[in-house]
Motif scaffolding. Structure first.
Motif, mmCIF file in Angstrom:
data_model
loop_
_atom_site.group_PDB
_atom_site.id
_atom_site.type_symbol
_atom_site.label_atom_id
_atom_site.label_comp_id
_atom_site.label_asym_id
_atom_site.label_seq_id
_atom_site.Cartn_x
_atom_site.Cartn_y
_atom_site.Cartn_z
ATOM 1 N N GLN A 57 0.825 -1.212 0.000
ATOM 2 C CA GLN A 57 0.000 0.000 0.000
ATOM 3 C C GLN A 57 0.857 1.259 0.000
ATOM 4 O OE1 GLN A 57 -2.590 -0.461 3.405
ATOM 5 N NE2 GLN A 57 -4.226 -1.391 2.179
ATOM 6 N N TYR A 73 1.000 4.171 -2.808
ATOM 7 C CA TYR A 73 0.730 5.569 -2.462
ATOM 8 C C TYR A 73 1.881 6.470 -2.920
ATOM 9 C CZ TYR A 73 -3.100 3.955 0.539
ATOM 10 O OH TYR A 73 -4.266 3.396 1.009
ATOM 11 N N ILE A 74 3.108 6.029 -2.662
ATOM 12 C CA ILE A 74 4.276 6.818 -3.094
ATOM 13 C C ILE A 74 4.285 6.947 -4.611
ATOM 14 C CG2 ILE A 74 6.801 6.839 -3.242
ATOM 15 C CD1 ILE A 74 6.844 5.441 -0.496
ATOM 16 N N LEU A 122 1.742 6.674 -6.781
ATOM 17 C CA LEU A 122 0.650 7.510 -7.273
ATOM 18 C C LEU A 122 0.919 8.989 -6.988
ATOM 19 C CD1 LEU A 122 -2.475 5.379 -6.274
ATOM 20 C CD2 LEU A 122 -1.543 5.742 -8.584
ATOM 21 N N ALA A 123 1.498 9.273 -5.824
ATOM 22 C CA ALA A 123 1.830 10.656 -5.486
ATOM 23 C C ALA A 123 2.851 11.217 -6.467
ATOM 24 C CB ALA A 123 2.355 10.739 -4.058
ATOM 25 N N ALA A 124 3.864 10.420 -6.802
ATOM 26 C CA ALA A 124 4.890 10.871 -7.743
ATOM 27 C C ALA A 124 4.295 11.116 -9.130
ATOM 28 C CB ALA A 124 6.016 9.837 -7.815
ATOM 29 N N GLY A 126 1.115 11.764 -9.822
ATOM 30 C CA GLY A 126 0.247 12.932 -9.722
ATOM 31 C C GLY A 126 1.026 14.236 -9.742
ATOM 32 N N LEU A 127 2.143 14.262 -9.018
ATOM 33 C CA LEU A 127 2.990 15.453 -9.016
ATOM 34 C C LEU A 127 3.566 15.711 -10.403
ATOM 35 C CD1 LEU A 127 4.888 15.076 -5.623
ATOM 36 C CD2 LEU A 127 3.365 16.949 -6.272
ATOM 37 N N LEU A 132 10.229 11.804 -11.249
ATOM 38 C CA LEU A 132 8.862 11.512 -10.816
ATOM 39 C C LEU A 132 8.181 10.504 -11.726
ATOM 40 C CD1 LEU A 132 7.554 15.085 -9.830
ATOM 41 C CD2 LEU A 132 8.094 13.190 -8.278
ATOM 42 N N GLY A 170 7.995 6.892 -9.952
ATOM 43 C CA GLY A 170 6.612 6.710 -9.536
ATOM 44 C C GLY A 170 6.023 5.394 -10.039
#
Length: 390
Positions: free
Chosen positions: A219, A223-224, A226-228, A230-231, A274, A278
């Protein structure tokens, strides 16, 4: 299969996958017909298939550097930190030697020290030397420092370094450094921010300890990742920071798409890191559920990455010599002084992108038994100290 082995296999799978993608890029370097005319990321001349063939190989260096740090974390589990520092320095300096001598000869088929090219193996080596120090920095401080550099280093774009331009070239600008009247060093991989990616990989290893169960680890990786991602899309859409070049809208949607994803690798921009790291984190999480023959084969390549790296360059170069001869070119033209400046006599040599992919598959299939042999040899000859360096 034990839980620990399963974890290691997911890491080996990711390493194996990116090293195979790296081989694709190197086959393209030696076999593609357009390699002498333009870069595959030149939006005005390239096409979607060629551009994204190059783009997928962007994942190689970031994953290599990140997971080299993770491997160091696992090594540290069986020794003291100061012992790991010594090991990292020795291994790092060994990799620099490998780059300058063994890898250089593989690319050129001659030893010519009029020009020295620092590529990814040099980068891994020197990053390990820095990591030997960074592992002693408190975890939270090191992670915060690494993220600050990775997110902030593009603010340094455009700085020339002035009277310290050679040092700045080594740190943050791809380019030549004149060592003497007869010797030029070309630094392909500037150190910033690469040397701050490896400590993140080192602390990533903590996810594979008893402090995290498999579900929590997966998980967090997702999350890491998806965050990368998204950024990346958010920062890239704003189009004011995070890359050496901005993207442009074209009448042709394909060109616009390529422009959007045309991220800078030398040095690696924030956006480059990223969009490569990511998805890699998400794939790393998913890989714990993968099974099958292709998965097992890819894992095997990931267990012997350094061995594969060395032999695949020699092998692809030798195949290119044969290909040049069979298509009517002087094979001696494949013996080069500097890889990035082929003899003009080879212009016109080369094959379509489809043939490049076929040659790549041939290289992977034929090197697989060699890698199996080496892995088995390494397992049965653990008393040979030098095996830990290859």
């Amino acid at each position: 299969m034990s839980k620990t082995n399963h974890r290691v296999q997911s890491l080996d799978f990711l390493k194996g996958l990116v090293i195979l993608l790296m081989a694709l890029d190197h086959v393209r370097d030696y076999f593609h017909k357009d390699v002498f005319y333009f870069e595959p990321t030149d939006i005005e001349q390239t096409h979607l298939a060629l551009f994204f063939t190059r783009f997928i190989t962007h994942f190689c260096a970031p994953v290599f550097v990140l997971l080299a740090g993770t491997s160091a974390f696992f090594v540290q589990q069986r020794m003291l930190k100061f012992e790991l520092s010594q090991w990292l320095v020795k291994r790092g300096l060994w990799l620099v030697f490998v780059e300058v001598i063994i890898i250089t000869f593989g690319w050129r088929f001659q030893l010519n020290f009029d020009s020295i090219v620092f590529q990814v193996i040099w980068l891994l080596g020197i990053s390990m030397v820095f990591l030997a120090v960074f592992i002693h920095v408190p975890k939270k401080l090191m992670i915060a420092s690494s993220l600050i550099v990775i997110f902030g280093h593009n603010s340094l774009d455009g700085i020339t370094g002035g009277q310290f331009s050679d040092i700045w070239t080594l740190l943050h600008v791809q380019g030549p450094i004149l060592l003497s009247e007869d010797t030029v060093l070309f630094n392909v991989y500037p150190l910033i921010p690469w040397i701050f990616v490896m400590p993140l990989g080192y602390h990533l290893g903590g996810l594979y300890t008893s402090a995290y169960d498999a579900k929590a680890r997966r998980q967090l990786l997702i999350y890491i990742g998806l965050a990368a991602i998204g950024l990346f899309f958010g920062i890239r859409a704003i189009n004011i920071y995070g890359n050496l070049t901005f993207w442009t809208t074209y009448e042709d949607f394909g060109k616009t798409l390529m422009s959007f994803f045309n991220v800078s690798k030398y040095p690696p921009s924030l956006l480059y890191l990223l969009i490569t790291l990511g998805p890699s984190m998400i794939l790393l999480a998913w890989a714990e559920h993968f099974k099958g023959k292709l998965y097992t084969i890819t894992v095997l390549f990931g267990k012997v990455p350094m061995f594969f790296y060395i032999i695949h360059i020699y092998y692809i170069h030798l195949l290119a010599v044969i290909a040049a001869y069979l298509t009517g070119y002087d094979p001696s033209l494949m013996i080069v002084d500097v890889w990035i400046s082929f003899e003009t006599g080879l212009q016109g040599y080369g094959f379509s992108l489809g043939v490049v992919y076929l040659v790549w598959l041939f290289v992977a299939v034929t090197l697989y038994p060699v890698c199996v042999w080496y892995w088995n040899y390494k397992k049965t000859h653990r008393h040979h100290w030098w095996l830990s360096y290859v």
